[in-house]
Design an enzyme around this catalytic site. Structure first.
Site, PDB file in Angstrom:
ATOM      1  N   CYS A  55      37.029  34.525  43.743  1.00 27.52           N
ATOM      2  CA  CYS A  55      37.489  34.323  42.366  1.00 27.52           C
ATOM      3  C   CYS A  55      36.419  33.721  41.458  1.00 27.52           C
ATOM      4  CB  CYS A  55      38.745  33.446  42.348  1.00 27.52           C
ATOM      5  SG  CYS A  55      40.082  34.144  43.315  1.00 27.52           S
ATOM      6  N   GLU A  59      36.256  41.519  43.773  1.00 26.67           N
ATOM      7  CA  GLU A  59      36.399  41.496  45.225  1.00 26.67           C
ATOM      8  C   GLU A  59      37.277  42.686  45.660  1.00 26.67           C
ATOM      9  OE1 GLU A  59      39.537  38.557  46.750  1.00 26.67           O
ATOM     10  OE2 GLU A  59      38.682  37.439  45.083  1.00 26.67           O
ATOM     11  N   HIS A  95      40.586  28.369  36.564  1.00 26.50           N
ATOM     12  CA  HIS A  95      41.005  29.470  37.442  1.00 26.50           C
ATOM     13  C   HIS A  95      42.465  29.230  37.839  1.00 26.50           C
ATOM     14  CE1 HIS A  95      41.508  32.197  40.662  1.00 26.50           C
ATOM     15  NE2 HIS A  95      41.435  31.282  41.617  1.00 26.50           N
TER      16      HIS A  95
END
Lengths: 84, 411
Positions: free
Chosen positions: B106, B74, B242
């Protein structure tokens, strides 16, 4: 469970997550954020409350509540909706 | 696979104190250090430095079988040209190769991993490999003479890191074998965190946390529906998730263990230390590296876990906006030995620790490489200790010339 009982539940859990709030005299207009609860603490308090209420709603829906009173009202309306 | 987490870092607690953040509840965020991208580092330098050891270990014939390069990010600096083109060139790959870039906050790294695995499983080019590079950086900037730091930074600044994970995906998995078809995905539209303008991160930290928690539960329930007999407590030796910051993973683990596994608090705490903590070690020292974060958590779990017997790792990825996925794979002794040979811990130890003065100076210097920079020659004298921190050739950005980026190896 009525709104007052839900409010009592939220404040009890707030005291468990943040021990220094155990003796705090909670008001309906108190904001958990202003009382020093960070985002992890706040999610924890909400999750504990939902568990006792046996209420399964997306946590993201609780974001609209600006203070503890609004949170109690929101959870109450969801629990009434869930029973109907 | 390999991790590259830059050449400079800051101590997150020192930074939080420097910014005057409320320290009383800071420790439960479980953050220690974060990598800081210097002006002569960008998503390309991170990605190439991560991939180089993997490519160098291949024979020329094996290298020629890399037929796809997927960049997951990103942090791109161009809306059209894909960063895969730079990786392809800097790593000297075969031109009969698909090059593209993939974005979904993400979640990008896992979207890329699954895309790569599906290409391999399709069997359309037997023996082919995919080079997957998940690379993300955050650059904070202040205009000279400007207002300085806004309150919005308090959450993002200590947790936003920079780093890349590179992985070769092939039909012979040496490090991590993904369980075919064992995936539960869950996504919906939500405005939690985003990058709505170049060099700007915005978001609602609370909403993002709650959405992550919701998705973790829903994605796992879908996984369980698709994988017969899957059990949150018993199926996975380790969990890798994550990691925006460790505290978020701890909250999500507690939530699913309580709701799905019906575990008691003491049990949950012990389970966290045993099955989750190994995956957090690197994230706690690098910060949130967005698209590369779940892959780094998997690397951390494999490096720090006990793989005397093969273990299944349950993995969860969440990308704001949002999309999430719970999937699994197996790692064993060979995988751990291969990954440990990359010396990721030593790599993190070697980063130069910035002082708060150097860090604040950087926030101004970062303006020289803001989005859309057309021409600039980077100052190689800025924080020179970082340029030789690793004691081996490291790629840095030398110059931007008519928007084209030029790099050189520094040793």
């Amino acid at each position: 469970m009525n709104k007052e009982e839900i409010f009592a539940l939220i404040t009890k859990h707030a005291g468990e997550v943040i021990p220094r709030l155990e003796q705090h005299d909670f008001q309906w207009t108190d904001s958990l954020r202003a009382l020093g609860a960070n985002s992890i603490d706040r999610s924890e308090i909400v999750m504990m409350t939902l568990e006792v209420m046996e209420l399964d709603i997306p946590l993201a829906e609780t974001i609209r509540a600006e203070n503890i009173g609004e949170l109690a009202a929101l959870l109450h309306s969801k629990s009434v909706g869930a029973q109907a | 696979m390999n991790v590259f987490a830059g050449t400079a870092s800051v101590d997150v607690e020192k930074l939080a104190m420097h910014r005057g953040l409320d320290m009383t509840r800071f420790s439960n965020l479980l953050m220690k250090e974060k990598t800081v991208a210097l002006p002569y580092e960008d998503p390309i330098t991170f990605g190439v430095n991560a991939a180089k050891p993997l490519i160098d270990a291949l024979s020329p014939e094996e290298k020629d079988r890399i037929e796809v390069v997927i960049t997951c990010t990103e942090s791109a600096f161009d809306f059209g040209k894909s960063m895969s083109t730079y990786f392809h060139s800097l790593l000297g790959l075969n031109r009969n190769c698909r090059l593209f870039e993939l974005k979904n906050a993400c979640y990008s790294g896992i979207a890329g991993l699954q895309t790569a695995i599906n290409f391999i499983l399709s069997g359309v080019s037997p023996g082919a490999k995919v080079l997957l590079i998940a690379t993300d950086i955050s650059r904070f900037m202040v205009e000279e003479g400007g207002e300085g730091l806004t309150e919005d930074w308090s959450f993002f600044e200590p947790s936003s890191g920079a780093g890349a994970v590179a992985a070769l995906i092939s039909e012979i998995p040496h490090v991590f074998q993904v369980d075919v078809g064992a995936s539960g995905y869950y996504g919906y539209e939500v405005m939690d965190t985003c990058r709505p303008a170049p060099d700007k991160e915005a978001g609602d930290a609370d909403l993002s946390l709650l959405s992550y928690l919701d998705c973790c539960e829903k994605a796992f329930l879908e996984y369980q529906k698709r994988v017969e007999g899957a059990d949150l407590s018993a199926t996975f030796g380790y969990l890798a998730m994550h990691t925006p910051f460790g505290g978020m993973v701890k909250g999500a683990h507690r939530n699913i263990m309580r709701k799905i596994a019906k575990a008691r608090p003491a049990e949950i705490e012990a389970d966290f230390d045993r099955r989750v903590q190994p995956s957090l070690n690197y994230c706690q020292r690098v910060g949130n590296i967005m698209g590369a974060s779940t892959l780094m958590a998997i690397a951390s779990a494999i490096d720090h876990g006990d793989f005397g017997t093969s273990q299944r790792i349950g993995c969860f990825s969440y990308g704001s906006g949002c999309c999430s996925e719970f999937f699994s794979g197996v790692a064993g002794q060979e995988g751990q030995s291969r990954l440990r040979a990359q010396n990721i811990k030593q790599h993190l130890d070697r980063r130069y620790e910035l002082t708060m003065e150097e860090y604040d100076e950087l926030l101004v210097t970062n303006n020289t490489v803001k989005f859309g920079t057309r021409n600039v020659v980077l100052d190689a004298e800025f924080i020179p200790q970082a340029r030789t921190a690793h004691g081996k050739p490291t790629l840095f950005l030398k110059e931007i010339k008519e928007f084209h980026r030029e790099y050189d190896w520094v040793s």
